[in-house]
Each structure stands twice: as C-alpha cells, then as structure tokens.
Design a protein around this motif. Sequence first.
Motif, PDB file in Angstrom:
ATOM      1  N   VAL A 207      10.215 -22.795 -44.719  1.00 37.32           N
ATOM      2  CA  VAL A 207      10.028 -21.873 -43.589  1.00 37.32           C
ATOM      3  C   VAL A 207      10.989 -22.219 -42.455  1.00 37.32           C
ATOM      4  O   VAL A 207      11.486 -21.323 -41.757  1.00 37.32           O
ATOM      5  N   VAL A 208      11.266 -23.498 -42.269  1.00 39.15           N
ATOM      6  CA  VAL A 208      12.247 -23.895 -41.247  1.00 39.15           C
ATOM      7  C   VAL A 208      13.604 -23.255 -41.541  1.00 39.15           C
ATOM      8  O   VAL A 208      14.286 -22.750 -40.633  1.00 39.15           O
ATOM      9  N   LEU A 209      14.014 -23.253 -42.817  1.00 37.90           N
ATOM     10  CA  LEU A 209      15.262 -22.591 -43.185  1.00 37.90           C
ATOM     11  C   LEU A 209      15.213 -21.108 -42.840  1.00 37.90           C
ATOM     12  O   LEU A 209      16.179 -20.553 -42.287  1.00 37.90           O
ATOM     13  N   LEU A 210      14.089 -20.450 -43.138  1.00 35.62           N
ATOM     14  CA  LEU A 210      13.969 -19.017 -42.839  1.00 35.62           C
ATOM     15  C   LEU A 210      14.024 -18.765 -41.338  1.00 35.62           C
ATOM     16  O   LEU A 210      14.625 -17.780 -40.886  1.00 35.62           O
TER      17      LEU A 210
ATOM     18  N   MET B 239      15.648 -20.556 -39.211  1.00 42.45           N
ATOM     19  CA  MET B 239      17.047 -20.743 -38.827  1.00 42.45           C
ATOM     20  C   MET B 239      17.859 -19.489 -39.154  1.00 42.45           C
ATOM     21  O   MET B 239      18.707 -19.060 -38.358  1.00 42.45           O
ATOM     22  N   ILE B 240      17.589 -18.895 -40.314  1.00 43.64           N
ATOM     23  CA  ILE B 240      18.281 -17.659 -40.682  1.00 43.64           C
ATOM     24  C   ILE B 240      17.963 -16.563 -39.674  1.00 43.64           C
ATOM     25  O   ILE B 240      18.848 -15.822 -39.226  1.00 43.64           O
ATOM     26  N   ARG B 241      16.697 -16.463 -39.304  1.00 44.09           N
ATOM     27  CA  ARG B 241      16.303 -15.446 -38.325  1.00 44.09           C
ATOM     28  C   ARG B 241      16.987 -15.675 -36.979  1.00 44.09           C
ATOM     29  O   ARG B 241      17.420 -14.734 -36.307  1.00 44.09           O
ATOM     30  N   ALA B 242      17.109 -16.961 -36.573  1.00 50.69           N
ATOM     31  CA  ALA B 242      17.734 -17.279 -35.294  1.00 50.69           C
ATOM     32  C   ALA B 242      19.222 -16.932 -35.300  1.00 50.69           C
ATOM     33  O   ALA B 242      19.765 -16.442 -34.303  1.00 50.69           O
TER      34      ALA B 242
ATOM     35  N   ALA C 220      13.851 -13.271 -45.836  1.00 52.47           N
ATOM     36  CA  ALA C 220      13.384 -13.950 -47.042  1.00 52.47           C
ATOM     37  C   ALA C 220      14.430 -13.900 -48.148  1.00 52.47           C
ATOM     38  O   ALA C 220      14.671 -14.905 -48.837  1.00 52.47           O
ATOM     39  N   LYS C 221      15.062 -12.765 -48.326  1.00 52.25           N
ATOM     40  CA  LYS C 221      16.064 -12.635 -49.394  1.00 52.25           C
ATOM     41  C   LYS C 221      17.274 -13.518 -49.127  1.00 52.25           C
ATOM     42  O   LYS C 221      17.830 -14.122 -50.056  1.00 52.25           O
ATOM     43  N   TRP C 222      17.678 -13.620 -47.870  1.00 49.15           N
ATOM     44  CA  TRP C 222      18.828 -14.473 -47.571  1.00 49.15           C
ATOM     45  C   TRP C 222      18.501 -15.953 -47.765  1.00 49.15           C
ATOM     46  O   TRP C 222      19.372 -16.755 -48.103  1.00 49.15           O
ATOM     47  N   GLY C 223      17.242 -16.318 -47.590  1.00 42.62           N
ATOM     48  CA  GLY C 223      16.852 -17.674 -47.928  1.00 42.62           C
ATOM     49  C   GLY C 223      17.098 -17.975 -49.393  1.00 42.62           C
ATOM     50  O   GLY C 223      17.658 -19.016 -49.756  1.00 42.62           O
TER      51      GLY C 223
ATOM     52  N   GLY D 237       8.566 -32.348 -50.716  1.00 44.33           N
ATOM     53  CA  GLY D 237       7.271 -31.692 -50.811  1.00 44.33           C
ATOM     54  C   GLY D 237       7.082 -30.591 -49.797  1.00 44.33           C
ATOM     55  O   GLY D 237       6.229 -29.711 -49.979  1.00 44.33           O
ATOM     56  N   SER D 238       7.878 -30.601 -48.723  1.00 40.51           N
ATOM     57  CA  SER D 238       7.772 -29.535 -47.721  1.00 40.51           C
ATOM     58  C   SER D 238       8.382 -28.239 -48.221  1.00 40.51           C
ATOM     59  O   SER D 238       8.130 -27.171 -47.650  1.00 40.51           O
TER      60      SER D 238
END
Length: 570
Positions: free
Chosen positions: A94-97, A99-102, A113-116, A218-219
């Motif tokens: 979710v942190v990656l997502l 970051m993508i949103r930011a 979500a797709k870009w993740g 695990g995250s």
Amino acid sequence: MVGFRADGELGHWMSGRAGNGGMEGCGAFPGLLRGSPVALALVLGLASVVGLLLRLALDLDGALDVDTVAFGLSAWSFDPVHHQPQPPGYPGYVVLLKMIRAVASGLDPLEVAKWGSRLCGAATVPAAWWACREALRASATPRPGEASRAEETPVVRPLLAAGLAAVHPLLWYYGADGQVHAAEGLVTTVLFGASVKAKRRPGPASVAALAAAFGLAGSVRLTLPLLAGPFLLWVLWGRPTREWATAGIVGLVGVAAWWGPTVALSGGWDLYSRAGRALLVEHIFRHHSPLGAGLTDLTRLNLLRAAWGMALACLPLVALARGRGAWRRPWALALVASAVFYALGFVSEPGYFTGVAALACLVPALWPRSPRPGIAVRAGVSLVAGPLIVLLGPATVRLSDSGTEVLVPSLAHVVEVERLLAFYRDRACGAAGGRPALVVSDHPNPLLMRLLPLQCPGVLAASVHLGGSVDPTLDDLHVFSRDGVRTLPTDVPLEHGPPGALTLPAPVERVVIAPFASPGLRALVASQATCPPLSVPGAFDEPAAVATAVPSTCLPSLRLGGNTVVLQGP
C-alpha cells in the motif's frame, strides 16, 4: 571494431555451438555486455520496457478482480478491517500505491492499482537477471577439496532468465491486473537472490540484513517469508548460534515495524483480529481448506485450482537441467512448499503462484555453459509458451467432468471480463437513469457490484449473501460506495451476528435490481414495493439480464434477508 557474425551469435548459444565457451562464450554480444556496464544496463532497461509494454497491452476498462478495487482505494484510505485491502493488510504494498498516487495525482484508484502491478512486473525482469547471475556465481564456487575454476561473469543465461520473466504467462497477466501478485513475484525473486548472496558472505552482518528483508517482506504479503523460508534456513544452516539469534531478533523487529502500525491504523487489536478471524478462519479455512472442511465440492475446487496454478507457474521447468549449486535444494523446496500450502489453504486464481513462476524463471541458472541440444529446444519451448498462452489461449478451460472451469491468463479472458463489465455497467447504471440509486444483487461475483460506485456517479451497490454464497449460515450484506464498504450483520465483513439495520450514507431516488439477480431477490424486492417498477433500458432482454428500477419513495426501507437497509429519500 567488434562485429557480429552473420549467422548470429544467439543461434550458436542456443544450439550449444558457441565454441569452447559454450553459451557464455567470448562471442561479440556477450563480450560487449561483459565489458560494458552501460551496454548491459541499456539491454536490461530495454527488456524492462518491453515487459512494461506487454503488461500495458492487457489493460481494460474496469478491473479483472475485486481486489484491484480494494488495493486502489487503499491508496486513499487504508482500512484492512473493511477490506481496503483485506486482512492482514499488505501495508508495504500500500505504501508503494500511495507513492504512485502522490507522483501521479491524476490517476483514479483503478489506475493506481494497475500501475502498482505494472511497475512490479517490469522490475521483475532485471530482478530475474540479477538473481540468476547470483545463482550462477554461487554454482561456480568450488566445493570443499575442489580446484578453483576461473569462469567469466555469466551474461547470456541471466538474460534468458530475464526474458522468461518478461513473457511468463502468470507474471505477464498479473503484472497488469492491479492485485499484489506481481509484487509477490518480484519480492520472491529478490529474497532468493539476496539469500544466495548472503550464503557466500560469512558473518552476522549479512544474516541481519537478510533477516530484515524477510521480516519486511511480510508487509507485501504475509505468506512471503513463510514460503521463502527454505532460503533463510539454508543460509543459516551450519552458522553459529549467535547468528541464528541475530536473524530471529532482526526478523521479528522487521515484522513489528509494519504489523504494529497496521494494527493501530485498523482501530486496535480487537477490531483487527475480528476482521482477520472472520475472513481467514471462519470464511476461508472452514470452507475452502481441506484441513478445515474435509473433502467437499469447495475443497476439491481448491485442489483443482492449486494444481492448475502450479502447472502454469512451472512452465519454464520444461527446460530443467541437473545443474549444480547448493542453492538447488532450498529452491526446489520453496516450489514444493507453495504447492502444498495453497493446496491445503485457499486458491481463487493462478496468481497465487506468481512466486513459484518467478523462481521457475531462474531455470537458466541450472543450464551448463555448453548446453545439450535437448536443453536448447526445451528452452525455446519455455520462452514461446508464455506468449502463446497469453495471446492465443482461451478465456477459461474445463479441467473436470463436473464442468468446473478455471481462469486462463490470456487476452481472451481480459476481453471476456471487459465485455461482461460493460454490459453490467450499461444495464445497472442505465436503470439508475443518472440519478442517485441503490443497486441490489445477490450474484456471487463481488467485482460486478464493487465497480459500480466508481463507474456510475451517485450509485451505491448492495450485495446480498456475498459471504453466504460460501457459508449458508451467514446472512450478510455489503453496501459499497466510492470510498469504502459498510456491512451487516456487524461492522466487520463476513462476521456472524444477529440481524441488523443500516442507513445508507447518501439519499437515493431509485432502487435497482441488477442484471443476473436471482428470481428470489427480485420477488423479495417486488413484494415490499408499493408501486410498480419503472420502464428502463434493456427491458426486453432475457429476464435474467434485465435491470429493474423502483422509485425509492415506494421503499422507505428494504429488508434483504434478515437485515434491513434504511433508505434516505430524495
């Protein structure tokens, strides 16, 4: 000036006729890449771009799975209790997502979500190259009592591993769909490569770094450290007790670093544990797992899906060779561990095996420097199989006489899902007539309803007996909006409890019975309405495909099963 032979170096490598150097010989192309880090970086960058373009080619208007919606919305509101995303939460992903949103603030939740998935899928290509190279370097390390063997840095076999990762059908398809599976493949590859590297480096520092990586993995998905556990055990085997203790402490700190904040953001341990127990124990383990439910139709389906996913994931292993290297045993054990875990646990689609697929793509690390012709042919088959399945494969295949069909990671499946979603959206949203509306259905596919609030302004969607389609004793209701979900009989999805009532978060003017709703649900709503249905588009379709609309003034409240929805009028 270095030139290329007219008959092509790659043909010589693949046929095993590249002179004394074999596949990793001193041909022009390998020599260029080996002597120029810039050239090697450009080749890997190009391979990653090709992998990204392949995944973009599977884009669709909508989503391939309901979890795509959940992950996309989690970039705005992280809420594992209400399945944004589902427990245990996937906070690292979710942190990656977020970051993508930011970085790309104009993207909607589905595109985030797709870009993740796309970025993780593209990154798996160079990760496979690196992990394969580390395995080959480890294989070249002399065994005790064996003379040292001077070998050039491997180039071709790692590039072939990267090529397999780019076109593997599971890594390709799930690198486009917006779920977490692409990240699973990437992290599994990195954990393998890091383990092989740590094995060659004595001392507590390498063990601590590896244990931290396992704890944090695990995250991304809680099962990743477990299924990759054979690698960590292999690294620790034979090391001093203090290094085992170091690994245990650092690994637990890594887990605590993400699990503690996740529990806190979920509203505390009580709420978080209730959500996890309702989904993972009461819903999945007690109905889908052979260990919890015995042999039932659902558990047989789970075993069938596990066998299908494992078969797809292991496609590159048609080019398996005996090879050498101490890493082979933990590598094989990790493949077996995934097969057993998911067969006895839960599998809804082949994407659960992207970690296996990523490991299978490292099969070139088992090839000798001068491969036999048989290996070359099988290597070609493994490279071609992925594009053939994705581009020419059917949407589904039937694997048993019962008529059970399983998903094929193919363009045909993407097209089929997109057509279904478009039809459903047009009928349901058309019946809403551009007005605020509550769409109701008891169809067991949650994606159909979860997408509607994102695609139709002002629409709320209520799924009746969504969990009850698996657990007949569960009388549940999910009301989806653009920003989340509200549930009955309790505020925790899929949790048992006495019947309850829920007031809609916004006023509606119509109640719409969605296409494919059961005759029983249609009759239930009609029996409570005090006026006849409205005329809506598609009224002359097949009865099951018709969407029916009733003014909300005729339904101040709506009983759905044992639960009640209180409508706010216009």
